[in-house]
Design a protein around this motif. Structure first.
Motif, PDB file in Angstrom:
ATOM      1  N   GLU A  72     -10.431  -3.307   7.214  1.00 56.71           N
ATOM      2  CA  GLU A  72      -9.091  -3.545   6.689  1.00 56.71           C
ATOM      3  C   GLU A  72      -9.029  -4.742   5.761  1.00 56.71           C
ATOM      4  N   LYS A  75      -3.200   9.555  -0.251  1.00 51.93           N
ATOM      5  CA  LYS A  75      -4.292   8.914   0.496  1.00 51.93           C
ATOM      6  C   LYS A  75      -4.212   7.400   0.332  1.00 51.93           C
ATOM      7  N   ASN A 116      -5.381  -5.044  -4.422  1.00 56.20           N
ATOM      8  CA  ASN A 116      -6.156  -3.899  -3.944  1.00 56.20           C
ATOM      9  C   ASN A 116      -6.177  -2.765  -4.962  1.00 56.20           C
ATOM     10  N   PRO A 173      -9.730  -0.777  -4.910  1.00 54.96           N
ATOM     11  CA  PRO A 173      -9.256  -0.429  -3.570  1.00 54.96           C
ATOM     12  C   PRO A 173     -10.408  -0.302  -2.574  1.00 54.96           C
ATOM     13  N   MET A 186      -9.246  -1.270   0.940  1.00 53.14           N
ATOM     14  CA  MET A 186      -8.540  -1.570   2.189  1.00 53.14           C
ATOM     15  C   MET A 186      -8.107  -0.308   2.936  1.00 53.14           C
ATOM     16  N   GLY A 187      -7.634  -0.517   4.176  1.00 50.14           N
ATOM     17  CA  GLY A 187      -6.941   0.539   4.890  1.00 50.14           C
ATOM     18  C   GLY A 187      -7.786   1.471   5.713  1.00 50.14           C
ATOM     19  N   GLU A 233      -3.632   4.462   3.136  1.00 45.08           N
ATOM     20  CA  GLU A 233      -4.496   3.297   3.324  1.00 45.08           C
ATOM     21  C   GLU A 233      -3.720   1.986   3.256  1.00 45.08           C
ATOM     22  N   VAL A 234      -2.901   1.801   2.216  1.00 43.65           N
ATOM     23  CA  VAL A 234      -2.282   0.475   2.060  1.00 43.65           C
ATOM     24  C   VAL A 234      -1.159   0.246   3.066  1.00 43.65           C
ATOM     25  N   ASN A 235      -0.803   1.266   3.845  1.00 41.78           N
ATOM     26  CA  ASN A 235       0.155   1.040   4.922  1.00 41.78           C
ATOM     27  C   ASN A 235      -0.505   1.045   6.295  1.00 41.78           C
ATOM     28  N   ASN A 236      -1.850   1.163   6.279  1.00 39.71           N
ATOM     29  CA  ASN A 236      -2.617   1.048   7.511  1.00 39.71           C
ATOM     30  C   ASN A 236      -2.142   2.024   8.601  1.00 39.71           C
ATOM     31  N   LEU A 288     -15.007   3.682  -1.701  1.00 41.92           N
ATOM     32  CA  LEU A 288     -13.835   4.363  -1.135  1.00 41.92           C
ATOM     33  C   LEU A 288     -13.481   5.570  -1.993  1.00 41.92           C
ATOM     34  N   PRO A 289     -14.148   6.702  -1.746  1.00 45.40           N
ATOM     35  CA  PRO A 289     -13.881   7.889  -2.557  1.00 45.40           C
ATOM     36  C   PRO A 289     -12.524   8.512  -2.221  1.00 45.40           C
ATOM     37  N   ASP A 290     -11.953   9.248  -3.168  1.00 45.90           N
ATOM     38  CA  ASP A 290     -10.683   9.953  -2.939  1.00 45.90           C
ATOM     39  C   ASP A 290     -10.861  11.080  -1.936  1.00 45.90           C
ATOM     40  N   ASP A 330     -15.264   9.942   2.237  1.00 44.87           N
ATOM     41  CA  ASP A 330     -14.823   8.637   2.699  1.00 44.87           C
ATOM     42  C   ASP A 330     -15.267   8.422   4.151  1.00 44.87           C
ATOM     43  N   ALA A 356      -1.946  -5.916   0.545  1.00 40.22           N
ATOM     44  CA  ALA A 356      -2.738  -5.143  -0.417  1.00 40.22           C
ATOM     45  C   ALA A 356      -2.309  -5.472  -1.840  1.00 40.22           C
ATOM     46  N   TYR A 362       1.295  -4.966   5.724  1.00 35.96           N
ATOM     47  CA  TYR A 362      -0.034  -4.721   5.183  1.00 35.96           C
ATOM     48  C   TYR A 362       0.023  -4.316   3.713  1.00 35.96           C
ATOM     49  N   ALA A 363       1.035  -3.517   3.352  1.00 31.06           N
ATOM     50  CA  ALA A 363       1.145  -3.063   1.960  1.00 31.06           C
ATOM     51  C   ALA A 363       1.354  -4.254   1.022  1.00 31.06           C
TER      52      ALA A 363
END
Ligand code: HEM
Ligand code: HEM
Ligand SMILES: [Fe+2]
Lengths: 144, 461
Positions: B131, A53, B119, B123, B125-126, A57-60, B184-186, B191, B114, B110-111
């Motif tokens: 974003e 997950k 991030n 965390p 983001m995303g 997210e971090v790769n959008n 930002l829950p898992d 989420d 982050a 983007y990574a």
């Protein structure tokens, strides 16, 4: 109506109505959280899924794809891609791994993210977990 | 301009329009990528362009709301702003932080963004619309808090009106619901559930209070109708917004793993959400028809009426179109959603900001009440071109959406996503043409600010 319906009546509807529905919403939020375990597939929320997950997210990925119908409308729905790919994690990994760096001429393209094997596994696990969430029958068919 | 401190609104308005220009450019880029898939790939992948497009939208609307509040609050409170200096400092902080974030989206993957913004330690983001790197989000909170403090102190020491009260409530709500962006829950279902506390409860909740208050302010000014009448309407409208919109959040909880009772609940309440938008349109026309004075700024009046009408169509009509669960089952996450998102955001929030700018800018530029007739004519051309451009963007996306739903979701032999996208490409081309008209309208609109001439007066018209 102009005379009988005064400004203070309007104000009371605003305050009373808002307060009532805010409280109702808080109650429903609490209840939804209580009910969530029945549908949200949390029993399969493994370390790998959680890492997946985070990679999502971090790769959008959401910037091109929808996930359970939310996101961008540029690329296929991925909430059920695990099912569309015949419940094959390998097929998903293979697709992600094989994206050409410079895209495909004339076709909407997905970036090459350069994931290592563990990362591919985590993403595939995450997409598998997502496909097992009980979404009450959505999407209508396998094409998403 | 009655109070000198209202002048701080001007940089906010200029920044808003500059960022709007950027948003449009990236819209055009994405519109091309829709039909020429490899356009600018891999330099600007679609997702990067989309982040820039939607984040610029949110940031310029926030600039617009803040500028509007800085203009409106002193006048309504009948006192100078608590601290124009704080307002200016925050302006620069917000502009620099916003610009850096956009550069970050474009300059690196983007990574990487982050990674460099840490991030992993916190965390957030995303997720769509959220974003921004966590530090940018914290920056936004600081700027909004300083802003709320500034106008709050002004409010406390000045006259309190219904308009300022509703506006303040809306702005506080904006800040409060933004806090959910830090959660930002898992668990993906959780989420998604709380993500809507920012997105839906903004545009179909507290932002409607901001919209109502700003519209009421301009209507009082340009029509001269009795404040009592307008304030009564305002109360009823915002009451209906919250009564329908809060439980209406349920229209996003149909298919994301949340309980089934949200289907009837979300359908019924969100089906009532068009009511406040309908009332806004009716009241804007009513007030203008019952006007007690002729205001020389015809353009501002046009913006006010146009905003109410377009908000009704974009949010009310296009929202209703796909809000009932049995319909949404087929339209969820298609071009229908994009069609609605465009007309609603433009009609309600982009247009209310341009309404206030149209009303306030002449005074901020040292005029008594209005720009020259010539300037207003150019501005109204800009208005009509932008509005028609947006109407056609919406119609073409709706056409694309209907076909997409049919081919991919409804027919006996559903086709894969990418195949369907190819088949409906002609609608995306038409959308891009409409987008060019829209852009032209924006250029004309900007030109109107530079058209000189003698100030328009009532007798001359
Ligand atoms: C030049 C004209 C414009 C073009 C060509 C354009 C194009 C696009 C495209 C291609 C997307 C991405 C859709 C997807 O996810 O696949 C998008 C998203 C979006 N745009 Fe625009 N846009 C334009 C102007 C605007 C304006 C003026 C506004 C509002 C004031 C706006 C608001 C939005 C919003 C809210 C989204 C997110 C939609 C959603 O998630 O459903 N756009 N736009
Ligand atoms: C000015 C107010 C409004 C704005 C700015 C707005 C904007 C948006 C945007 C941007 C989305 C896409 C969110 C995403 O990316 O997933 C959306 C979705 C949606 N909106 Fe609105 N909206 C407004 C009012 C309304 C109203 C009044 C209704 C109902 C009558 C409505 C019904 C919906 C529905 C059902 C969806 C979900 C679409 C889907 O399932 O894909 N909206 N809205
Ligand atoms: Fe909504």
């Amino acid at each position: 109506m102009a005379d009988r319906f005064t400004k203070s009546m309007a104000r009371n509807i605003y305050y009373g109505g808002s307060l009532f529905f805010i409280l109702l919403f808080i109650g429903l939020t609490w209840h939804t959280n209580e009910e969530m375990p029945k549908q949200d597939n949390r029993e399969n929320l493994t370390e790998s899924v959680i890492r997946g997950k985070n990679l999502w997210e971090v790769n959008n990925c959401i910037g091109c794809h929808t996930l359970l119908g939310e996101g961008a409308y540029f690329a296929p729905e991925l909430g059920n891609v695990y099912l569309r790919y015949g419940k094959s994690k390998e097929a998903i990994k293979g697709f992600i791994k094989s994206r050409p760096i410079n895209g495909i001429p004339g076709r909407r393209s997905m970036p090459q993210f350069g994931f290592d094997d563990q990362e591919l596994e985590d993403i595939a696990e995450f997409l598998k977990y997502t496909s097992e969430i009980d979404t009450l029958g959505w999407p209508p068919n396998i094409q998403g | 301009m009655k109070y000198t401190s209202q002048a701080v609104a001007k940089p906010y308005f200029i920044a808003a329009l500059a960022l709007f220009a950027g948003q449009i450019i990236f819209g055009l880029i994405m519109g091309l990528q829709y039909v020429m898939g490899d356009f600018l790939f891999p330099e600007i992948p679609f997702n990067a362009a989309r982040m820039v497009h939607t984040n610029l939208l949110i940031v310029w609307l926030l600039f617009g709301f803040m500028g509007s509040a800085y203009y409106l609050i002193p006048e309504e409170c009948e006192t100078e702003l608590y601290s124009p200096k704080l307002a200016l400092i925050m302006f620069w902080i917000f502009l620099v932080a916003g610009a850096l974030t956009i550069v970050g989206y474009l300059a690196m993957p983007y990574a990487t963004l982050a990674k460099v913004t840490g991030n992993e330690y916190f965390p957030t983001m995303g997720r769509e619309f959220l974003e921004q790197p966590t530090i940018t989000k914290i920056g936004i909170v600081i700027v909004i808090l300083a802003f709320l403090f500034n106008i709050g102190m002004t409010l406390l020491r000045g006259r309190k009106t219904v308009i300022t009260l509703v506006l303040m409530t809306g702005l506080i709500g904006l800040a409060v619901f933004f806090l959910f962006s830090f959660y930002l829950p898992d668990n993906l279902v959780k989420d998604k559930f709380y993500w809507w506390f920012v997105v839906h409860l903004w545009v179909e909740g507290v932002w409607e209070l901001i919209l109502g208050a700003l519209l009421a302010f301009v209507l009082i000014k340009v029509t001269g109708v009795d404040r009592e009448v307008i304030e009564k309407w305002l109360y009823v409208i915002v009451a209906m917004s919250l009564i329908t919109g809060i439980i209406g959040t349920g229209h996003h909880f149909f298919w994301i793993g949340t309980p089934a009772y949200w289907q009837p609940l979300g359908s019924i309440f969100s089906a009532l959400e068009p009511i406040p938008f309908f009332m806004m349109a009716v009241y804007a026309f009513n007030m203008v028809n019952q006007r007690k004075r002729e205001h020389p700024n015809k353009a501002a009046t046009l913006w006010a009426m146009g905003c109410a009408v377009m908000a009704f169509f974009g949010a009310g009509v296009w929202g209703f179109l796909h809000t009932l669960a049995p319909v949404n089952y087929f339209t969820h996450g298609t071009q229908i959603t994009a069609a609605h998102g465009h007309m609603a955001f433009f009609g309600a929030y982009a247009m209310i900001v341009m309404t206030i700018i149209s009303y306030a800018m002449p005074m901020l530029n040292g005029r008594k009440e209005a720009n020259s007739r010539k300037s207003q004519v150019v501005e109204m051309w800009g208005f009509w071109l932008m509005v028609s451009g947006m109407v056609f963007i919406t119609l073409f996306l709706t056409g694309a959406g209907v076909l997409q739903v049919w081919l991919q979701r409804f027919s006996d032999n559903p086709l894969p996503f990418m195949v369907v996208q190819d088949q409906i490409a002609v609608f995306y081309w038409l959308r891009e043409v409409a987008a060019v008209v829209f852009t032209l309208g924006f250029v004309v609109y900007i030109v109107s600010f530079f058209v000189k001439g003698e100030e328009a007066t009532i007798n001359a018209s």
